[in-house]
Scaffold this motif. Structure first.
Motif, PDB file in Angstrom:
ATOM      1  N   ALA A  11      32.100  -9.150   3.596  1.00 27.50           N
ATOM      2  CA  ALA A  11      31.248  -7.973   3.736  1.00 27.50           C
ATOM      3  C   ALA A  11      29.902  -8.159   3.056  1.00 27.50           C
ATOM      4  CB  ALA A  11      31.959  -6.754   3.155  1.00 27.50           C
ATOM      5  N   ASP A  14      26.769  -5.901   3.561  1.00 27.25           N
ATOM      6  CA  ASP A  14      27.076  -4.570   4.041  1.00 27.25           C
ATOM      7  C   ASP A  14      26.636  -3.532   3.006  1.00 27.25           C
ATOM      8  OD1 ASP A  14      28.169  -5.713   6.239  1.00 27.25           O
ATOM      9  OD2 ASP A  14      30.219  -5.054   5.880  1.00 27.25           O
ATOM     10  N   SER A  21      32.456   4.999   2.240  1.00 30.01           N
ATOM     11  CA  SER A  21      32.585   4.335   3.536  1.00 30.01           C
ATOM     12  C   SER A  21      31.579   3.193   3.644  1.00 30.01           C
ATOM     13  CB  SER A  21      32.361   5.338   4.669  1.00 30.01           C
ATOM     14  OG  SER A  21      31.081   5.934   4.561  1.00 30.01           O
ATOM     15  N   ARG A  22      31.884   2.247   4.523  1.00 30.65           N
ATOM     16  CA  ARG A  22      31.020   1.089   4.719  1.00 30.65           C
ATOM     17  C   ARG A  22      30.000   1.387   5.820  1.00 30.65           C
ATOM     18  NH1 ARG A  22      33.037  -3.923   2.677  1.00 30.65           N
ATOM     19  NH2 ARG A  22      34.192  -3.371   0.796  1.00 30.65           N
ATOM     20  N   ALA A  23      28.843   0.753   5.708  1.00 32.95           N
ATOM     21  CA  ALA A  23      27.793   0.881   6.709  1.00 32.95           C
ATOM     22  C   ALA A  23      27.076  -0.453   6.823  1.00 32.95           C
ATOM     23  CB  ALA A  23      26.814   1.994   6.330  1.00 32.95           C
ATOM     24  N   ARG A  24      26.191  -0.543   7.781  1.00 31.11           N
ATOM     25  CA  ARG A  24      25.365  -1.743   7.937  1.00 31.11           C
ATOM     26  C   ARG A  24      23.973  -1.303   8.348  1.00 31.11           C
ATOM     27  NH1 ARG A  24      24.761  -2.628  13.373  1.00 31.11           N
ATOM     28  NH2 ARG A  24      26.294  -1.650  14.740  1.00 31.11           N
ATOM     29  N   ALA A  62      30.053   3.544  15.268  1.00 32.17           N
ATOM     30  CA  ALA A  62      30.526   2.544  14.303  1.00 32.17           C
ATOM     31  C   ALA A  62      31.061   1.333  15.055  1.00 32.17           C
ATOM     32  CB  ALA A  62      31.601   3.141  13.417  1.00 32.17           C
ATOM     33  N   TRP A  65      34.683  -2.749  12.790  1.00 29.27           N
ATOM     34  CA  TRP A  65      35.074  -2.757  11.375  1.00 29.27           C
ATOM     35  C   TRP A  65      34.791  -1.418  10.711  1.00 29.27           C
ATOM     36  CZ3 TRP A  65      32.178  -6.944  13.396  1.00 29.27           C
ATOM     37  CH2 TRP A  65      32.928  -8.093  13.596  1.00 29.27           C
ATOM     38  N   GLU A  66      34.520  -0.390  11.548  1.00 29.03           N
ATOM     39  CA  GLU A  66      34.246   0.968  11.073  1.00 29.03           C
ATOM     40  C   GLU A  66      33.008   1.051  10.189  1.00 29.03           C
ATOM     41  OE1 GLU A  66      35.833   3.606  12.247  1.00 29.03           O
ATOM     42  OE2 GLU A  66      36.936   2.194  13.505  1.00 29.03           O
ATOM     43  N   ARG A  67      32.042   0.179  10.420  1.00 25.08           N
ATOM     44  CA  ARG A  67      30.769   0.255   9.703  1.00 25.08           C
ATOM     45  C   ARG A  67      29.787   1.081  10.529  1.00 25.08           C
ATOM     46  NH1 ARG A  67      29.114  -5.862   8.957  1.00 25.08           N
ATOM     47  NH2 ARG A  67      29.343  -5.647  11.212  1.00 25.08           N
ATOM     48  N   ARG A  68      29.223   2.110   9.911  1.00 24.09           N
ATOM     49  CA  ARG A  68      28.259   2.962  10.597  1.00 24.09           C
ATOM     50  C   ARG A  68      26.875   2.327  10.501  1.00 24.09           C
ATOM     51  NH1 ARG A  68      28.355   8.555   7.787  1.00 24.09           N
ATOM     52  NH2 ARG A  68      26.922   9.041   9.481  1.00 24.09           N
TER      53      ARG A  68
END
Length: 223
Positions: A11, A14, A21-24, A62, A65-68
């Protein structure tokens, strides 16, 4: 709460949002260089460390990998624009609005001309004819330029071939289901034979270096 950069494991680069929560970064392929080679991760983390960074959702969905995808503003500046201008990121246009995409592509073009960051000494920018170099890019985001030698169709996919033998030269494939996106944009793939183009995406070594694209935003006609 602060927006932080995640530097560990797969990650790396990221973002971690205040809620956990994760994002990019929306619209970016970043970082472009291996860890410890001036990839800018630590620098960006320092920019966000003051806690004043704001993450604005791009409106795109997203990823798997559920990254927004979000736009991050820190110190009054758009971080993605800074990364592109410094040559630390390339534009991945799928989740950008047309205006944002045009702005970032212009910044990327200037960084490429000036050979900044990862654009120096080739970086992520490759000629379609460099088969060996592109094979070594397997699994990595790459920007490729070349002239389309021929166009073919097989197994429900259209192919832009950059040499006489697909297994020995670079090729780009487009699934038939994605063709309407190209047609809606006014781009006819059959008109690209003999034309010089720039494509961007992940290189895959499939009996020859290849790339799959699904959007006209990933292909630019250069002549």
């Amino acid at each position: 709460g602060p927006v932080r950069v995640v530097e560990a494991g797969g990650a790396r680069g990221d973002l971690l949002l205040p809620a956990g929560s994760r994002a990019r970064h929306a619209g970016l392929a970043w970082p472009l260089q291996p860890a410890g080679e001036g990839d800018g991760v630590a620098d960006v983390a320092a920019r966000l460390a003051g806690g004043a960074a704001v993450a604005v959702p791009s409106g795109a969905a997203a990823d798997r990998w559920e990254r927004r995808p979000v736009h991050v503003v820190a110190g009054g500046a758009l971080v993605s624009a800074e990364l592109v201008a410094e040559g630390r990121a390339a534009v991945r246009p799928g989740d950008l609005t047309p205006a944002c995409r045009a702005t970032l592509l212009a910044l990327e073009a200037e960084a490429r001309r000036a050979r900044r960051g990862a654009w120096a000494e080739g970086g992520v920018f490759w000629a379609a004819g460099d088969t060996g170099g592109l094979r070594a890019r397997d699994g990595r985001f790459t920007v490729v330029e070349g002239r389309v030698a021929s166009i073919g169709e097989a197994g429900g996919r259209f192919y832009l071939n950059f040499g006489a033998i697909r297994s020995e030269t670079f090729s780009v494939s487009v699934a038939r289901a994605a063709l309407r996106r190209f047609e809606a944009s006014g781009m006819r793939l059959t008109s690209l034979e003999g034309r010089r183009v720039r494509v961007r995406g992940v290189v895959l070594d499939r009996r020859g270096p290849a790339m799959e694209i699904a959007s006209p935003d990933e292909l630019e006609r250069l002549d």
